[in-house]
Design a protein around this motif. Structure first.
Motif, PDB file in Angstrom:
ATOM      1  N   ASN A 153       7.138   9.122   4.525  1.00 49.65           N
ATOM      2  CA  ASN A 153       5.823   8.473   4.635  1.00 49.65           C
ATOM      3  C   ASN A 153       4.710   9.355   4.080  1.00 49.65           C
ATOM      4  O   ASN A 153       3.812   8.875   3.392  1.00 49.65           O
ATOM      5  CB  ASN A 153       5.510   8.139   6.106  1.00 49.65           C
ATOM      6  CG  ASN A 153       6.352   6.985   6.621  1.00 49.65           C
ATOM      7  OD1 ASN A 153       6.940   6.248   5.837  1.00 49.65           O
ATOM      8  ND2 ASN A 153       6.417   6.832   7.928  1.00 49.65           N
ATOM      9  N   ARG A 162      -5.186   1.556   2.554  1.00 47.93           N
ATOM     10  CA  ARG A 162      -3.918   2.025   3.118  1.00 47.93           C
ATOM     11  C   ARG A 162      -3.934   3.557   3.254  1.00 47.93           C
ATOM     12  O   ARG A 162      -3.567   4.113   4.284  1.00 47.93           O
ATOM     13  CB  ARG A 162      -2.766   1.609   2.187  1.00 47.93           C
ATOM     14  CG  ARG A 162      -1.363   1.970   2.697  1.00 47.93           C
ATOM     15  CD  ARG A 162      -0.338   1.944   1.554  1.00 47.93           C
ATOM     16  NE  ARG A 162      -0.463   0.763   0.722  1.00 47.93           N
ATOM     17  CZ  ARG A 162       0.076  -0.417   0.995  1.00 47.93           C
ATOM     18  NH1 ARG A 162       0.793  -0.576   2.075  1.00 47.93           N
ATOM     19  NH2 ARG A 162      -0.092  -1.443   0.177  1.00 47.93           N
ATOM     20  N   ASN A 218       2.439   8.391   0.969  1.00 44.27           N
ATOM     21  CA  ASN A 218       0.980   8.330   1.142  1.00 44.27           C
ATOM     22  C   ASN A 218       0.278   9.145   0.054  1.00 44.27           C
ATOM     23  O   ASN A 218      -0.711   8.713  -0.527  1.00 44.27           O
ATOM     24  CB  ASN A 218       0.619   8.863   2.539  1.00 44.27           C
ATOM     25  CG  ASN A 218      -0.811   8.571   2.916  1.00 44.27           C
ATOM     26  OD1 ASN A 218      -1.294   7.465   2.720  1.00 44.27           O
ATOM     27  ND2 ASN A 218      -1.512   9.566   3.430  1.00 44.27           N
ATOM     28  N   ASP A 264       3.222   5.201   9.109  1.00 49.86           N
ATOM     29  CA  ASP A 264       2.739   4.151   8.203  1.00 49.86           C
ATOM     30  C   ASP A 264       2.053   3.067   9.038  1.00 49.86           C
ATOM     31  O   ASP A 264       2.603   1.998   9.281  1.00 49.86           O
ATOM     32  CB  ASP A 264       3.908   3.575   7.396  1.00 49.86           C
ATOM     33  CG  ASP A 264       3.435   2.687   6.263  1.00 49.86           C
ATOM     34  OD1 ASP A 264       2.225   2.397   6.206  1.00 49.86           O
ATOM     35  OD2 ASP A 264       4.280   2.289   5.438  1.00 49.86           O
ATOM     36  N   ASN A 288      -3.731   5.513   6.786  1.00 50.79           N
ATOM     37  CA  ASN A 288      -2.548   6.347   7.054  1.00 50.79           C
ATOM     38  C   ASN A 288      -2.891   7.837   7.137  1.00 50.79           C
ATOM     39  O   ASN A 288      -2.254   8.583   7.877  1.00 50.79           O
ATOM     40  CB  ASN A 288      -1.481   6.113   5.985  1.00 50.79           C
ATOM     41  CG  ASN A 288      -0.756   4.795   6.207  1.00 50.79           C
ATOM     42  OD1 ASN A 288      -0.892   4.173   7.245  1.00 50.79           O
ATOM     43  ND2 ASN A 288      -0.001   4.352   5.212  1.00 50.79           N
ATOM     44  N   LYS A 302       1.333  -0.406   7.395  1.00 48.35           N
ATOM     45  CA  LYS A 302       2.452  -1.368   7.369  1.00 48.35           C
ATOM     46  C   LYS A 302       2.452  -2.189   8.663  1.00 48.35           C
ATOM     47  O   LYS A 302       2.671  -3.400   8.634  1.00 48.35           O
ATOM     48  CB  LYS A 302       3.771  -0.610   7.204  1.00 48.35           C
ATOM     49  CG  LYS A 302       4.946  -1.503   6.894  1.00 48.35           C
ATOM     50  CD  LYS A 302       6.201  -0.671   6.688  1.00 48.35           C
ATOM     51  CE  LYS A 302       7.391  -1.556   6.384  1.00 48.35           C
ATOM     52  NZ  LYS A 302       8.619  -0.756   6.228  1.00 48.35           N
TER      53      LYS A 302
END
Lengths: 197, 261
Positions: free
Chosen positions: B79, B108, B83, B122, B112, B125
């Motif tokens: 993740n 996003r 990212n 995440d 994050n 998500k």
């Protein structure tokens, strides 16, 4: 009396269509049933050799091996003679069954769920499915190119894994072998024989 | 540095006479759908063998070890790396005229990095953000209509094309904010070793996620080099087309003339 005749007529019609429908199989139902058969074959109660034999049987019944073989040969299928075509068909079938079954035999109890289908034309339908993720690998999208010219006997022609076509990969692999041997198809035959051993 | 990038990009654009699409729907141009030539095949095959040896000695064993780590650690690492890749994806969304995606990916990254603690979780998500699709400068060049050029196998880095390799150079010429802040930045918190660690980890993470499929492919290929080349080029074609529609990336014409029923 008229009503009774009418009801009998309707009953016959319904049965008639019902019987006809039972012979044809929707591509998504066909894929799900094939996947279920393969999952059963991959059950850990079988030895690896048993799994391979069962998978070969399933592939022989559900995959258009000849069609994939012709596609994989690409433009070369138009330049080789009939003897070579016959030899190629035999070698390709053995190569395909060995390659296909040993690729799948590594998996145990795969969970594949059919999610949708898209009819491309009367000959082809794409069926989309998802291979569930595990601790070791992420979820995988698998699409199936189903040849539906004969709706009573749909056949698999390609698997597209995360957008990557196995048939196209195989075709480019075969082409590479022929090209690096100055267009000699016999070089491909030798490589296939070596693989089948 | 900015001048160099702008000059390079402008000269590339002028040389190929292309313009960026702004309708948010970049289709793969027809001229890119043709075969990519393997102009240096013998050198590429030699490099491929070298990479296989290197993989067998270093990357595969390390990836197998990495796979033994508890899954929360592997997921968290994956993740964080994903990212960080947003920092390259967002400018490429903009360069491809996909402003909406750029906005979503910026959101996003912000969520994050903060709520998701430097990207370990995440959170976006879970908030039902659309599925993340990485973009890079090679894809942008492709979307602009620049051809792939010859296929290349780079030592250690693996399969590429002339266009994708040029795209990678843009990262170190200022196109990657993470590189600018770490390897090229003047701050006390980050250094070039941080950048290198993330790059190496990305490689190991990718290798670990694909151990079985690579092993399977190698075992069942009659020409492993050709298989990898085909898969790489198909993957790039799909990513440049920015499409999940199979019919956009698969050439159906050859199938149509094969009749077995």
């Amino acid at each position: 009396m008229r009503l009774k005749k009418f009801l009998i007529f309707i009953f016959v019609i319904i049965n008639f269509f019902g019987i006809n429908q039972s012979y044809s199989m929707a591509p998504d139902v066909f894929v799900q049933s094939t996947v279920n058969r393969a999952s059963e074959a991959l059950n850990n109660k079988y030895s690896k050799e048993e799994k391979i034999e069962k998978l070969k049987q399933i592939a022989s019944e559900t995959v258009d091996i000849n069609g994939i073989g012709y596609y994989t040969l690409g433009a070369y299928r138009k330049t080789i003679n009939e003897n070579e075509i016959n030899q190629y068909e035999k070698l390709f079938e053995q190569y395909f069954l060995k390659s296909f079954s040993s690729r799948l035999a590594e998996y145990s109890n795969p969970e594949i769920e059919v999610v949708s289908k898209k009819e491309l034309n009367e000959n082809y339908t794409m069926v989309s499915s998802i291979l569930a993720g595990t601790e070791q690998r992420p979820e995988v999208k698998i699409d199936w190119r189903i040849y539906t010219k004969n709706p009573e006997k749909p056949l698999i022609r390609d698997l597209i894994i995360e957008g990557l076509s196995l048939a196209r990969t195989q075709k480019e692999e075969f082409s590479s072998i022929i090209q690096s041997n100055d267009g000699d198809i016999n070089a491909l035959f030798s490589t296939l024989k070596e693989f089948i051993k | 540095m900015n001048k160099i990038i702008i000059t390079s990009l402008i000269s590339l654009m002028l040389a190929t006479n292309v313009s960026a699409g702004t309708d948010g729907e970049n289709k793969l141009p027809k001229k890119n759908s043709g075969e990519v030539k393997d102009c240096f095949e013998s050198v590429n095959r030699a490099t491929f063998k070298f990479n296989q040896v290197l993989d067998g000695v270093i990357f595969e064993p390390v990836a197998k070890g990495y796979r033994k780590l508890p899954s929360p650690i592997r997921n968290g690492t994956g993740n964080v790396l994903e990212n960080l890749s947003s920092l390259i994806t967002v400018p490429n969304n903009i360069l491809q005229g996909e402003f909406q995606k750029a906005g979503i990916n910026t959101g996003r990254f912000a969520i994050n990095t903060t709520v998701g603690i430097l990207g370990i979780f995440d959170v976006a998500k879970k908030m039902n953000f659309p599925e993340y699709q990485k973009e890079d400068y090679g894809q942008t060049f492709g979307a602009w209509g620049i051809g792939a050029g010859c296929y290349l196998v780079l030592p250690v880095l693996g399969p590429s094309t002339v266009r994708d390799t040029a795209g990678s150079f843009v990262n170190v010429l200022g196109g990657d904010p993470w590189y600018n802040a770490s390897a090229n930045g003047n701050n006390h918190y980050l250094s070039d070793s941080d950048y290198m660690v993330t790059k190496v980890l990305s490689g190991i993470d990718f290798r670990a996620k694909n151990i079985d499929s690579i092993e399977n492919l190698e075992k069942n290929s009659i020409d492993f080099y050709a298989s990898v080349r085909s898969l790489y080029l198909q993957d790039r074609q799909k990513k440049i087309a920015n499409s999940n529609a199979l019919t956009d990336t698969q050439n159906d014409s050859d199938w149509e003339e094969i009749e077995t029923q």
